[in-house]
Design a protein around this motif. Sequence first.
Motif, PDB file in Angstrom:
ATOM      1  N   ASN A 129       0.825  -1.205   0.000  1.00 29.47           N
ATOM      2  CA  ASN A 129       0.000   0.000   0.000  1.00 29.47           C
ATOM      3  C   ASN A 129       0.861   1.257   0.000  1.00 29.47           C
ATOM      4  O   ASN A 129       0.508   2.265  -0.626  1.00 29.47           O
ATOM      5  N   ARG A 130       2.014   1.211   0.693  1.00 29.42           N
ATOM      6  CA  ARG A 130       2.921   2.358   0.674  1.00 29.42           C
ATOM      7  C   ARG A 130       3.476   2.586  -0.737  1.00 29.42           C
ATOM      8  O   ARG A 130       3.696   3.728  -1.146  1.00 29.42           O
ATOM      9  N   ASP A 133       0.802   4.316  -2.645  1.00 30.71           N
ATOM     10  CA  ASP A 133       0.748   5.716  -2.208  1.00 30.71           C
ATOM     11  C   ASP A 133       1.818   6.538  -2.915  1.00 30.71           C
ATOM     12  O   ASP A 133       1.561   7.651  -3.393  1.00 30.71           O
ATOM     13  N   SER A 134       3.041   5.991  -2.962  1.00 35.80           N
ATOM     14  CA  SER A 134       4.148   6.706  -3.587  1.00 35.80           C
ATOM     15  C   SER A 134       3.918   6.889  -5.079  1.00 35.80           C
ATOM     16  O   SER A 134       4.198   7.956  -5.641  1.00 35.80           O
ATOM     17  N   ALA A 137       1.242   9.470  -5.859  1.00 39.45           N
ATOM     18  CA  ALA A 137       1.706  10.816  -5.497  1.00 39.45           C
ATOM     19  C   ALA A 137       2.671  11.373  -6.533  1.00 39.45           C
ATOM     20  O   ALA A 137       2.742  12.587  -6.732  1.00 39.45           O
ATOM     21  N   ARG A 172      -9.096   0.233  -3.907  1.00 40.99           N
ATOM     22  CA  ARG A 172      -8.084   0.857  -4.774  1.00 40.99           C
ATOM     23  C   ARG A 172      -7.918   0.099  -6.088  1.00 40.99           C
ATOM     24  O   ARG A 172      -7.465   0.685  -7.072  1.00 40.99           O
ATOM     25  N   GLN A 273      -6.720  10.816   2.002  1.00 39.99           N
ATOM     26  CA  GLN A 273      -5.321  10.543   2.308  1.00 39.99           C
ATOM     27  C   GLN A 273      -4.706  11.772   2.957  1.00 39.99           C
ATOM     28  O   GLN A 273      -4.957  12.889   2.527  1.00 39.99           O
ATOM     29  N   ASN A 275      -1.118  13.600   4.410  1.00 35.50           N
ATOM     30  CA  ASN A 275       0.337  13.606   4.411  1.00 35.50           C
ATOM     31  C   ASN A 275       0.805  14.866   5.121  1.00 35.50           C
ATOM     32  O   ASN A 275       0.623  15.974   4.639  1.00 35.50           O
TER      33      ASN A 275
END
Length: 542
Positions: A129-130, A133-134, A137, A172, A273, A275
């Motif tokens: 999942n990270r 996310d990256s 982004a 997702r 989300q 950050n």
Amino acid sequence: MITSKTQPMKTKIYFGKKAMYTMLFFISIVNFKNSFAQQFLTKIDGWNAYVHLPDEYNDSIFKSYPLILFVPGLGEVGTNASKLLINGPSAFINLGNTMQFMVNGKLEKPIVISIQPIDPWTPHPTVINRKIDSIVARWRCDLQRINTTGLSMGGQTWHNYVNYGSTAYIDRIASIVAMSAPQPDNGISNMKRFVLSGSKWWGFEGNSDPRDMDKIRDTMNAYVPASARYNLYIGGHCCWNTWYNPAWNENGESIYTWMLKQKRPAGSNVEPQSNAGKDSALATVVTSYYLTGSGNDPDGNAISFNWRKLSGPVSGVISNSTASQTWVTGLSMGTYKFELAVTDILGALALDTVIINDGNLVLPVKLTEFKAIEKAGYNALYWKTSMELNSHHFVVEKSTGGNDFILIGKVDAAGNSNREVNYQFRDINAPAGKNYYRLRVVDIDEMSAYSKVVSLDCKENESFSVEQVSFLNSKLQATVYSGSNKVINFALADPMGRIIFNSPVTLKAGANPLQLFIPSKKGLYYARFTEKEKITKAIINQ
């Protein structure tokens, strides 16, 4: 094997009427639309990754693209990135495939990314999942069209991801294409949640390498008919590039065209989300700190921000707690923890924290200035550093709303420096209205941090400007920036004012490279560019 021929670079050429009879006149507006497939090697959250972007990606900065995300098998994990080119989509991109597919009468150009796990076991869903996310982004991915695929362990990676128990994870993924993949660790029955969310699955399995993938098909189709399809091939744990080959199809459908037809339903409310920005860890006290938070709601709902201090010394005041980016002032020695809450209009909540040690941010550079100035035909960004330590590059990002930033360019950094270094970047696609800019500073370890945000209120720009004019061996070169499509006049005069060359020049909005071959003696000349205004540049033919 798939091959692709490189197409010649297309160039637009305009001829002045007089020049057709007197001399060669050539204006080249370079349009790099090379159809040959390209991908580049990078790191995503510490893992090697090959990234293929559509050929139009840099020219279509407001467009998002479907994502195809590949995870390899156990034999291709580690740190040797070349293993990512053995199987899967990147293997065929490496051979020249452009990854362009006609789907329902529309030419689809997906972002294709292959990521390489470091350790020899199935990655945990939170780790995956990270990575997602990256990816979302950094690149403009259509969040309703994230398609995943993998072979063996890579296929199980996606099975485990959607079976982890998190609705946010399930929501997702639009589809999974799994090759010779073990069943999920949590059991096949849990695949019902994936299919009931509106997603699809396609599995491939060898008849001498049973993995119970037919049971995944049956489980999903029992809840939603035709949501899962299954191919049983003759063979064992092998042959995956048979189906990763874009030329393969079953009744006219390849795995790529099938994935590009899938789209997540927009009905469910996905968690926003949050950050809060990068944590810091230095010992010298800085009394103020700029909190560079951001947020995103995949559903497109309106979101609100709220900062609060969770712990730390009594001092430290948040200037504007409801702004995504704001100052904290009055910091002293000690460790502070601030939390950013992002809430959408339906009440879904996401939290992230940022830790500040003695008011310092770990940046690979000390940024002393960052500003934006409107010019004729473009917006100019200028920034200065007074110190750089292992800096690698600056990523320039832009937003027209102040929240959702997109990448518009990259500028190499000095690396290591104790002196002032000046940088600049031109945004030649700046619409009228408010434009927001920020820098992402990236060091050699791919750690990064954001600058403050600067804004510029742009007007409709009808003017033009001329830069980088040179004249060598009768070859004149210049770059003309224009705020709109127009025709101007170009003339070259000698020191006595006599016109030795005169012709109209067609400009497009943005940057226009100009090249002219004008037979002439060495010496001083004056280049004049005229529309409503006149720009004159003195040049020497050397």
